[in-house]
Design a protein around this motif. Sequence first.
Motif, short mmCIF file in Angstrom:
data_model
loop_
_atom_site.label_atom_id
_atom_site.label_comp_id
_atom_site.label_asym_id
_atom_site.label_seq_id
_atom_site.Cartn_x
_atom_site.Cartn_y
_atom_site.Cartn_z
N ALA A 74 0.74 -1.25 -0.03
CA ALA A 74 -0.02 -0.01 0.05
C ALA A 74 0.96 1.37 -0.01
N PRO A 75 0.28 2.18 -0.52
CA PRO A 75 1.22 3.53 -0.23
C PRO A 75 1.49 3.86 1.04
N ARG A 76 2.77 4.36 1.27
CA ARG A 76 3.01 4.55 2.62
C ARG A 76 2.17 5.46 3.56
N GLY A 77 1.76 6.59 2.90
CA GLY A 77 1.27 7.53 3.38
C GLY A 77 -0.47 7.09 3.85
N GLU A 78 -0.72 6.10 3.41
CA GLU A 78 -2.05 5.47 3.68
C GLU A 78 -2.15 4.40 4.91
N THR A 79 -1.09 4.36 5.37
CA THR A 79 -0.75 2.94 6.25
C THR A 79 -0.75 3.75 8.03
N PHE A 80 -1.26 2.99 8.62
CA PHE A 80 -1.16 2.85 10.11
C PHE A 80 0.44 2.97 10.35
N CYS A 81 1.08 2.06 9.74
CA CYS A 81 2.45 1.46 10.14
C CYS A 81 3.53 2.67 9.79
N ALA A 82 3.16 3.29 8.66
CA ALA A 82 4.05 4.36 8.32
C ALA A 82 4.23 5.48 9.55
N ARG A 83 3.19 5.69 10.25
CA ARG A 83 3.06 6.56 11.55
C ARG A 83 3.77 5.82 12.89
N THR A 84 3.67 4.68 12.79
CA THR A 84 4.28 4.07 14.05
C THR A 84 5.75 3.73 13.68
N THR A 85 6.07 3.78 12.50
CA THR A 85 7.52 3.59 11.97
C THR A 85 8.16 5.00 12.55
N ASP A 86 7.48 6.21 12.01
CA ASP A 86 8.01 7.58 12.39
C ASP A 86 8.17 7.75 13.57
N LEU A 87 7.16 7.51 14.35
CA LEU A 87 6.99 7.80 15.86
C LEU A 87 8.16 6.75 16.57
N ASP A 88 8.45 5.67 16.05
CA ASP A 88 9.34 4.68 16.71
C ASP A 88 8.93 4.34 18.03
N ALA A 89 7.56 4.24 18.14
CA ALA A 89 7.15 3.87 19.59
C ALA A 89 5.74 2.86 19.42
N LEU A 90 5.52 2.38 20.63
CA LEU A 90 4.18 1.53 20.40
C LEU A 90 3.11 2.56 20.27
N VAL A 91 2.17 1.94 19.31
CA VAL A 91 1.13 2.81 19.06
C VAL A 91 -0.38 1.84 19.35
N VAL A 92 -1.34 2.44 20.14
CA VAL A 92 -2.34 1.70 20.25
C VAL A 92 -3.34 2.61 19.91
N VAL A 93 -4.37 2.33 19.27
CA VAL A 93 -5.40 3.20 18.62
C VAL A 93 -6.70 2.36 18.97
N PRO A 94 -7.60 2.87 20.12
CA PRO A 94 -8.82 2.30 20.31
C PRO A 94 -9.80 2.38 19.33
N ASP A 95 -10.03 3.72 18.80
CA ASP A 95 -11.00 3.90 17.97
C ASP A 95 -10.20 5.04 16.86
#
Length: 404
Positions: A74-95
């Motif tokens: 998928a395009p990088r900008g359309e993914t959750f994982c791109a933002r997790t990668t940039d943050l370099d931290a655990l990301v939990v999004v309940p909603d």
Amino acid sequence: MGSQVEAVRDDAVEERRQRAVESLMLSEHVRHERFDRITRLARLLFDVPMSTITVIDGDRAWFPSSQGIDVTEAPRGETFCARTTDLDALVVVPDAQVDRRFSDLPAVQAGVVRFYAGHPLRDALGNVVGTFCLYDPEPRELEGELLEAFGDMAAWAQQELVSSTEMSQAGRVQASLLPEKAVRIGEWEVNGLCLPALAVGGDFYDYGTSSGVIHVGLGDVMGKGTGAALVGAGVRAAVRGTHAAVTAGVDLGVTVTQVARSMLTDLEQAESFVTLFEAAIDLEDGYARYVDAGSGLCLVMSPTGEVRRLAGQDRPLGVLPDDHWTEHESTLEPGSRMLVFSDGLLDLVDDEISWWEPVGDLMRAASDVDSLLASIAGLVQELTALDDVTAVAIFRHLPQDPPS
């Protein structure tokens, strides 16, 4: 829960991270079972319909493993994982629909994903080379023991992504150091195989021709894995450094002793030793000189099918500092065959005491060196070798039946 801070991409960090991703050398065109077992288990353990191991590669995200998701990238900008990668931290999004960092993503707007959990996967230098992710179309929480389990599974995914990939690369490098192709000259045919029990192993072999002489060597380092492979690479290099002298006629006992002396400090520090069989065979008359340093695993078959062992009484390299090694002689007549191998093959034959009988049967049944090596590889696949299995086969065909 993961940080609520927006990620700000650092160009220098991103450049290092991208190089780290490329160094993994992951294939996108094969199934990665070692990753799939993690994502399959994640779906069951966390009761989610979707789980991935994701790699951000340039402007795209692709999935070395995905469960419940049909797309491969998928395009990088359309993914959750791109933002997790940039943050370099655990990301939990309940909603995700009420989280401004993710509410604009196509998967969220389409109602495909509302819950997301992503854990960065880092290499030894701390570069984020992937993410381990859970997805659900329904809002939910991830906390307590489940959050702890998620971290444990992410550690497992990181180990497989980084360490297993490093081992696979080491295996490819080790394989690249072996001879590239068989030797086929006149009546003579030589080839070998090395099948490590792990990604890399302590066995090694080498062969080549120069000045009308075939030079063959096979060694077995005590132990398995990376440590044994490093020692084996050093011994192999030292033995190869004597090729010119050996093919020029220098006594093999002298050159093996030279190798042992040069490797003594390394072997002592590694608390290891190496069995070695080395031979030099004249292509014109079949006159063979050899040294057996603790191996004892060489068979010669006569043109009539009789099997004899070539062995010496010398110890392996690295046992005693003042050891020396002795050259022995033999002859390979037209129609003769020689097989040198490591002790991993003994685990695969029916009679480990009189091993030369079943191994001799393999030699008799083979039409050429490739078919003999294929039979050995078949045993490894069928019976699952517990140790590295390495072999070099030398056939001197009859003049009327040279190798094709």
